[in-house]
Design an enzyme around this catalytic site. Sequence first.
Site, mmCIF file in Angstrom:
data_model
loop_
_atom_site.group_PDB
_atom_site.id
_atom_site.type_symbol
_atom_site.label_atom_id
_atom_site.label_comp_id
_atom_site.label_asym_id
_atom_site.label_seq_id
_atom_site.Cartn_x
_atom_site.Cartn_y
_atom_site.Cartn_z
ATOM 1 N N PRO A 87 0.811 -1.220 0.000
ATOM 2 C CA PRO A 87 0.000 0.000 0.000
ATOM 3 C C PRO A 87 0.847 1.273 0.000
ATOM 4 O O PRO A 87 0.330 2.365 -0.185
ATOM 5 C CB PRO A 87 -0.836 -0.122 1.280
ATOM 6 C CG PRO A 87 -0.297 -1.270 2.040
ATOM 7 C CD PRO A 87 0.617 -2.060 1.179
ATOM 8 N N GLU A 114 2.032 -8.433 8.903
ATOM 9 C CA GLU A 114 2.137 -6.976 9.068
ATOM 10 C C GLU A 114 3.062 -6.338 8.047
ATOM 11 O O GLU A 114 3.164 -5.139 7.940
ATOM 12 C CB GLU A 114 2.615 -6.632 10.485
ATOM 13 C CG GLU A 114 1.527 -6.709 11.516
ATOM 14 C CD GLU A 114 0.308 -5.858 11.166
ATOM 15 O OE1 GLU A 114 0.415 -4.631 11.212
ATOM 16 O OE2 GLU A 114 -0.750 -6.442 10.847
ATOM 17 N N ARG A 152 -2.466 -8.081 -20.586
ATOM 18 C CA ARG A 152 -3.374 -7.879 -21.732
ATOM 19 C C ARG A 152 -2.810 -6.896 -22.749
ATOM 20 O O ARG A 152 -3.300 -6.804 -23.857
ATOM 21 C CB ARG A 152 -4.786 -7.506 -21.266
ATOM 22 C CG ARG A 152 -4.902 -6.184 -20.588
ATOM 23 C CD ARG A 152 -6.223 -6.081 -19.833
ATOM 24 N NE ARG A 152 -7.375 -5.902 -20.698
ATOM 25 C CZ ARG A 152 -7.707 -4.759 -21.291
ATOM 26 N NH1 ARG A 152 -6.954 -3.690 -21.141
ATOM 27 N NH2 ARG A 152 -8.791 -4.686 -22.033
ATOM 28 N N ASP A 167 -9.780 1.356 -24.688
ATOM 29 C CA ASP A 167 -10.205 1.160 -23.301
ATOM 30 C C ASP A 167 -10.301 2.467 -22.542
ATOM 31 O O ASP A 167 -9.553 3.399 -22.818
ATOM 32 C CB ASP A 167 -9.148 0.348 -22.531
ATOM 33 C CG ASP A 167 -9.226 -1.122 -22.804
ATOM 34 O OD1 ASP A 167 -10.258 -1.578 -23.310
ATOM 35 O OD2 ASP A 167 -8.231 -1.809 -22.508
HETATM 36 N N1 ADE Z 1 -1.037 -5.116 0.036
HETATM 37 C C1 ADE Z 1 -1.976 -4.747 0.905
HETATM 38 N N2 ADE Z 1 -2.696 -3.736 0.429
HETATM 39 C C2 ADE Z 1 -2.198 -3.431 -0.799
HETATM 40 C C3 ADE Z 1 -2.516 -2.489 -1.795
HETATM 41 N N3 ADE Z 1 -3.486 -1.602 -1.646
HETATM 42 N N4 ADE Z 1 -1.793 -2.487 -2.937
HETATM 43 C C4 ADE Z 1 -0.796 -3.347 -3.087
HETATM 44 N N5 ADE Z 1 -0.443 -4.261 -2.181
HETATM 45 C C5 ADE Z 1 -1.130 -4.316 -1.050
#
Ligand code: ADE
Length: 251
Positions: A87, A114, A152, A167
């Site tokens: 994230p 975690e 793709r 697209d």
């Molecule tokens: N792992 C946990 N959440 C994630 C996300 N939003 N993007 C990529 N990997 C992740």
Amino acid sequence: MRFDVLTLFPDMMRAVLEESILGRAAEKGILEFSYTNIRDYAQNKHKKVDDYAYGGGTGLVMAPQPIVSAHESIPKRGRSLTVYLSPQGKVLSQQLAKELAAYDQLILLCGHYEGVDERAIEEVVDLEVSIGDYVLTGGEIPAMALIDCVARMVDGVLPNSDAYSNDSHYNGLLEYPQYTRPPEFRGKAVPEILLSGHHANIQKWQRKQSLYRTWKKRPDMLRRADLEEADKAYLALYKGKKRNRGGFLDG
Ligand code: ADE
């Protein structure tokens, strides 16, 4: 193009990537998928891959040794890039996916618990990628999304490049609406112009629909889009017509 997935759940990946369009491309040899179970590389008696976090905290952290050893076991092919799904990464976009499609090999590291010991990231990762500003329980679903979106665009995976160059997002606009048979469904007719056979007019209509949809649904994209003079004139016309309603989508 080859995709190597470093994961604790190879079966989860296999189930998705070996079906449908990507599965067929793999059968034809256009794509190659390989899954490496990080646990197989744990050099301890119980094949443990995680441990408590130094400094406290509730969750477990994936230890560096199994990850680095698993990564070292992967044969490197041509232009290769190792991506950690996190994230904290650069947010995936059509543009980033297009750049990634130019590599010969993507090695995707899927984290769990975690997180991943920072030293493993420093050791093997070239790029961190996120699929959006929200948190999932692991990197497998993000890796599937990334692979699907990148694969793709690899030559030969879709019937031709037109299949993706219209697209949504490819050219900075959302795609125009699509219709198939029947010509009328529950009293709603397919727009007449699409049945006209007049190619140039159809293309103009589709462009206007794209502009209109983007303006309605994602005005933020319109500000960044690479617009032609005719597009700008059309949008300006719309802003005028909005006051007296209608007419915008005609002809
Ligand atoms: N792992 C946990 N959440 C994630 C996300 N939003 N993007 C990529 N990997 C992740």
